[in-house]
Scaffold this motif. Structure first.
Motif, PDB file in Angstrom:
ATOM      1  N   GLY A  80       6.007 -39.527 -37.571  1.00 30.34           N
ATOM      2  CA  GLY A  80       6.591 -40.634 -38.281  1.00 30.34           C
ATOM      3  C   GLY A  80       5.243 -41.600 -38.482  1.00 30.34           C
ATOM      4  O   GLY A  80       5.535 -41.949 -39.681  1.00 30.34           O
ATOM      5  N   ALA A  81       4.307 -41.766 -37.586  1.00 36.35           N
ATOM      6  CA  ALA A  81       3.350 -42.513 -37.674  1.00 36.35           C
ATOM      7  C   ALA A  81       2.189 -42.201 -38.877  1.00 36.35           C
ATOM      8  O   ALA A  81       1.895 -43.075 -39.468  1.00 36.35           O
ATOM      9  CB  ALA A  81       2.365 -42.771 -36.394  1.00 36.35           C
ATOM     10  N   LEU A  82       2.129 -40.986 -38.948  1.00 40.65           N
ATOM     11  CA  LEU A  82       1.491 -40.262 -40.153  1.00 40.65           C
ATOM     12  C   LEU A  82       1.911 -40.399 -41.394  1.00 40.65           C
ATOM     13  O   LEU A  82       1.467 -40.278 -42.413  1.00 40.65           O
ATOM     14  CB  LEU A  82       0.569 -39.157 -39.547  1.00 40.65           C
ATOM     15  N   MET A  83       3.314 -39.981 -41.491  1.00 42.37           N
ATOM     16  CA  MET A  83       4.042 -39.416 -42.585  1.00 42.37           C
ATOM     17  C   MET A  83       5.199 -40.106 -42.883  1.00 42.37           C
ATOM     18  O   MET A  83       5.912 -39.827 -44.069  1.00 42.37           O
ATOM     19  CB  MET A  83       4.242 -37.823 -42.459  1.00 42.37           C
ATOM     20  N   GLY A  84       5.530 -41.061 -42.261  1.00 41.79           N
ATOM     21  CA  GLY A  84       6.602 -41.799 -42.789  1.00 41.79           C
ATOM     22  C   GLY A  84       8.044 -41.558 -42.037  1.00 41.79           C
ATOM     23  O   GLY A  84       8.133 -40.559 -41.365  1.00 41.79           O
ATOM     24  N   PRO A  85       8.911 -42.359 -42.425  1.00 39.28           N
ATOM     25  CA  PRO A  85      10.297 -42.271 -41.689  1.00 39.28           C
ATOM     26  C   PRO A  85      11.095 -40.901 -42.065  1.00 39.28           C
ATOM     27  O   PRO A  85      11.731 -40.600 -41.139  1.00 39.28           O
ATOM     28  CB  PRO A  85      11.022 -43.650 -42.226  1.00 39.28           C
TER      29      PRO A  85
ATOM     30  N   LYS B 113       4.638 -46.848 -41.645  1.00 38.41           N
ATOM     31  CA  LYS B 113       4.441 -47.528 -42.875  1.00 38.41           C
ATOM     32  C   LYS B 113       3.750 -48.888 -42.708  1.00 38.41           C
ATOM     33  O   LYS B 113       3.104 -49.294 -43.759  1.00 38.41           O
ATOM     34  CB  LYS B 113       5.860 -47.565 -43.713  1.00 38.41           C
ATOM     35  N   GLN B 114       4.109 -49.505 -42.016  1.00 44.50           N
ATOM     36  CA  GLN B 114       3.665 -50.925 -41.634  1.00 44.50           C
ATOM     37  C   GLN B 114       2.424 -51.002 -40.993  1.00 44.50           C
ATOM     38  O   GLN B 114       1.708 -52.045 -40.679  1.00 44.50           O
ATOM     39  CB  GLN B 114       4.712 -51.873 -40.901  1.00 44.50           C
ATOM     40  N   ARG B 115       1.930 -49.702 -40.828  1.00 41.60           N
ATOM     41  CA  ARG B 115       0.354 -49.590 -39.989  1.00 41.60           C
ATOM     42  C   ARG B 115       0.320 -50.239 -38.549  1.00 41.60           C
ATOM     43  O   ARG B 115      -0.477 -50.616 -38.219  1.00 41.60           O
ATOM     44  CB  ARG B 115      -0.634 -50.107 -40.940  1.00 41.60           C
ATOM     45  N   LEU B 116       1.697 -50.262 -37.952  1.00 43.94           N
ATOM     46  CA  LEU B 116       1.628 -51.023 -36.707  1.00 43.94           C
ATOM     47  C   LEU B 116       0.757 -49.875 -35.498  1.00 43.94           C
ATOM     48  O   LEU B 116       0.590 -50.452 -34.463  1.00 43.94           O
ATOM     49  CB  LEU B 116       3.056 -51.222 -36.162  1.00 43.94           C
ATOM     50  N   PHE B 117       0.712 -48.596 -35.840  1.00 44.63           N
ATOM     51  CA  PHE B 117      -0.117 -48.011 -35.133  1.00 44.63           C
ATOM     52  C   PHE B 117      -1.720 -48.248 -35.119  1.00 44.63           C
ATOM     53  O   PHE B 117      -2.350 -47.578 -34.424  1.00 44.63           O
ATOM     54  CB  PHE B 117       0.163 -46.577 -35.269  1.00 44.63           C
ATOM     55  N   LEU B 118      -1.954 -49.008 -36.332  1.00 40.12           N
ATOM     56  CA  LEU B 118      -3.308 -48.828 -36.694  1.00 40.12           C
ATOM     57  C   LEU B 118      -3.889 -50.529 -36.525  1.00 40.12           C
ATOM     58  O   LEU B 118      -4.844 -50.923 -36.491  1.00 40.12           O
ATOM     59  CB  LEU B 118      -3.653 -48.552 -37.853  1.00 40.12           C
ATOM     60  N   ARG B 119      -2.774 -51.483 -36.636  1.00 42.87           N
ATOM     61  CA  ARG B 119      -3.180 -52.885 -36.816  1.00 42.87           C
ATOM     62  C   ARG B 119      -3.276 -53.442 -35.536  1.00 42.87           C
ATOM     63  O   ARG B 119      -2.440 -53.137 -34.354  1.00 42.87           O
ATOM     64  CB  ARG B 119      -1.662 -53.455 -37.350  1.00 42.87           C
ATOM     65  N   ALA B 120      -4.136 -54.187 -35.348  1.00 39.65           N
ATOM     66  CA  ALA B 120      -4.630 -54.863 -33.972  1.00 39.65           C
ATOM     67  C   ALA B 120      -3.592 -55.834 -33.577  1.00 39.65           C
ATOM     68  O   ALA B 120      -3.490 -56.750 -34.334  1.00 39.65           O
ATOM     69  CB  ALA B 120      -6.020 -55.400 -34.209  1.00 39.65           C
ATOM     70  N   SER B 121      -3.094 -55.730 -32.471  1.00 37.09           N
ATOM     71  CA  SER B 121      -2.241 -56.536 -31.747  1.00 37.09           C
ATOM     72  C   SER B 121      -3.325 -57.622 -30.867  1.00 37.09           C
ATOM     73  O   SER B 121      -4.128 -57.315 -30.514  1.00 37.09           O
ATOM     74  CB  SER B 121      -1.323 -55.906 -30.795  1.00 37.09           C
ATOM     75  N   PRO B 122      -2.791 -58.884 -30.543  1.00 44.60           N
ATOM     76  CA  PRO B 122      -3.458 -59.670 -29.732  1.00 44.60           C
ATOM     77  C   PRO B 122      -3.477 -59.307 -28.290  1.00 44.60           C
ATOM     78  O   PRO B 122      -2.496 -58.360 -27.989  1.00 44.60           O
ATOM     79  CB  PRO B 122      -2.482 -60.910 -29.673  1.00 44.60           C
TER      80      PRO B 122
ATOM     81  N   LEU C  81      -4.341 -41.111 -31.960  1.00 41.27           N
ATOM     82  CA  LEU C  81      -4.567 -41.590 -33.374  1.00 41.27           C
ATOM     83  C   LEU C  81      -5.956 -42.206 -33.395  1.00 41.27           C
ATOM     84  O   LEU C  81      -6.721 -42.226 -34.256  1.00 41.27           O
ATOM     85  CB  LEU C  81      -3.406 -42.604 -33.898  1.00 41.27           C
ATOM     86  N   GLN C  82      -6.167 -42.950 -32.366  1.00 35.77           N
ATOM     87  CA  GLN C  82      -7.593 -43.420 -31.844  1.00 35.77           C
ATOM     88  C   GLN C  82      -8.657 -42.470 -31.699  1.00 35.77           C
ATOM     89  O   GLN C  82      -9.807 -42.637 -32.190  1.00 35.77           O
ATOM     90  CB  GLN C  82      -7.565 -44.527 -30.677  1.00 35.77           C
ATOM     91  N   ALA C  83      -8.368 -41.184 -31.360  1.00 39.46           N
ATOM     92  CA  ALA C  83      -9.273 -40.344 -31.015  1.00 39.46           C
ATOM     93  C   ALA C  83      -9.537 -39.212 -32.407  1.00 39.46           C
ATOM     94  O   ALA C  83     -10.597 -38.919 -32.176  1.00 39.46           O
ATOM     95  CB  ALA C  83      -8.660 -39.334 -29.796  1.00 39.46           C
ATOM     96  N   LEU C  84      -8.592 -39.386 -33.240  1.00 41.11           N
ATOM     97  CA  LEU C  84      -8.746 -38.349 -34.378  1.00 41.11           C
ATOM     98  C   LEU C  84      -9.894 -39.189 -35.306  1.00 41.11           C
ATOM     99  O   LEU C  84      -9.772 -40.182 -35.687  1.00 41.11           O
ATOM    100  CB  LEU C  84      -7.448 -38.144 -35.162  1.00 41.11           C
ATOM    101  N   PRO C  85     -10.663 -38.107 -36.026  1.00 44.18           N
ATOM    102  CA  PRO C  85     -11.597 -38.503 -36.899  1.00 44.18           C
ATOM    103  C   PRO C  85     -10.914 -39.235 -38.130  1.00 44.18           C
ATOM    104  O   PRO C  85      -9.890 -38.724 -38.479  1.00 44.18           O
ATOM    105  CB  PRO C  85     -12.303 -37.360 -37.236  1.00 44.18           C
ATOM    106  N   ARG C  86     -11.684 -39.944 -38.809  1.00 45.08           N
ATOM    107  CA  ARG C  86     -11.200 -40.474 -40.037  1.00 45.08           C
ATOM    108  C   ARG C  86     -10.969 -39.662 -41.151  1.00 45.08           C
ATOM    109  O   ARG C  86      -9.921 -39.683 -41.811  1.00 45.08           O
ATOM    110  CB  ARG C  86     -12.214 -41.432 -40.616  1.00 45.08           C
TER     111      ARG C  86
ATOM    112  N   GLY D 135      -2.043 -42.585 -42.718  1.00 48.08           N
ATOM    113  CA  GLY D 135      -3.193 -42.257 -41.413  1.00 48.08           C
ATOM    114  C   GLY D 135      -4.467 -43.271 -41.733  1.00 48.08           C
ATOM    115  O   GLY D 135      -5.161 -43.309 -40.707  1.00 48.08           O
ATOM    116  N   LEU D 136      -4.495 -44.069 -42.689  1.00 51.13           N
ATOM    117  CA  LEU D 136      -5.572 -44.937 -43.041  1.00 51.13           C
ATOM    118  C   LEU D 136      -4.854 -46.401 -43.071  1.00 51.13           C
ATOM    119  O   LEU D 136      -3.792 -46.641 -43.692  1.00 51.13           O
ATOM    120  CB  LEU D 136      -6.643 -44.710 -43.890  1.00 51.13           C
TER     121      LEU D 136
END
Length: 279
Positions: free
Chosen positions: A47-52, A94-103, A245-250, A259-260
């Motif tokens: 889901g995080a990489l390919m959508g709902p 899709k909202q990049r919440l696995f990538l977006r920085a939280s406080p 996701l943090q460990a996977l290469p770009r 993914g990006l």
């Protein structure tokens, strides 16, 4: 943009779906007999990489295949719950919440909740006893909190520090997992209660028995069990996917539709290597 994303559903990215199904079943089998499931890590990853859509498909197929392979009707029956997990993870992706920085304070809150829940589970099973009929009896929540209040306070403090220092800006994934667990508890409880009387063949049956022994009816016991274990379980799964996701290469992440980062605001979370934050 959407056309580009569809084109990026190439053979490499589609291989992730069967791999995720295997991950779900393998880890789910290993976790059988415990009060958590851990059978949706692959679903959340897809889901995080390919959508709902792909996330929901992976979740539903996992439960249906797993249920058919093990002749487990309860496992197959909860396919819609697994699909819901993938759907939510997909929208978050899709909202990049696995990538977006939280406080970082937000991550501290998530860390505190996580370690508190983990401590609750550990103490619950350490404190279980065996009755005269040979059945496991878990301690009540009141007894746990009264006799171990200092440990719970330490868990909250340590979790907050760990969330701030280690999780850093990945708090969104943990909170989405927590909320997903609450929703899953609500939608799964009626099926577990009315079709299986709370007995689904997993380690969570012990929690149902505990709540039944306290005087709650079937529906109340199943809902109490679900709200005890599901939020922690889903929070764990979402946070594990965040770490993956943090460990996977770009270059690997670039093969997947989500993914990006899409914009500068959706920056990839780690400001430093993960290994250095854990050391």
């Amino acid at each position: 943009m959407e056309t580009t994303r569809r084109l990026r559903l190439n053979s490499t990215s589609l291989v992730l779906i069967p791999l995720a199904i295997v991950i779900n079943i393998a880890i789910g089998q290993l976790a059988a007999g415990t009060p958590v499931y851990l059978d949706s890590i692959g679903t959340v990853l897809v889901g995080a990489l390919m959508g709902p859509l792909m996330g929901a498909l992976t979740g539903m197929l996992s439960n249906l295949i797993w249920g058919a392979a093990t002749s487990s009707v309860p496992t197959a029956s909860f396919f819609y719950v697994a699909g819901t997990i993938g759907l939510i993870a997909g929208f978050a992706g899709k909202q990049r919440l696995f990538l977006r920085a939280s406080p970082r304070w937000f991550s501290a809150v998530v860390g505190a909740i996580f370690l508190f829940a983990l401590t609750l589970f550990v103490l619950m099973f350490i404190g279980r006893t065996i009755d005269s009929e040979g059945n496991s009896v878990l301690p009540t929540m009141q007894d746990l909190f009264v006799s171990n209040w200092f440990i719970f306070v330490l868990a909250l403090a340590a979790g907050a520090v760990a969330g701030y220092a280690v999780l850093q800006r990945g708090g969104y994934a943990g909170m989405i997992g927590l909320l997903t667990g609450v929703l899953c508890a609500i939608i799964a409880a009626p099926t577990a209660a009315y079709f299986f009387s709370g007995v689904t063949g997993g380690g969570t049956d012990m929690l149902v028995a505990l709540y039944r022994a306290s005087g709650a009816n079937i529906m109340g016991s199943v809902l109490a069990q679900s709200t005890t274990s599901d939020p922690f379980d889903k929070m764990t799964s979402f946070m594990l996917v965040w770490l993956i996701l943090q460990a996977l290469p770009r270059r690997i992440l670039a093969r997947f539709p989500y993914g990006l980062p899409e914009t500068a605001d959706d920056q990839h979370v780690p400001a430093e290597p993960l290994a250095s934050r854990l050391s």
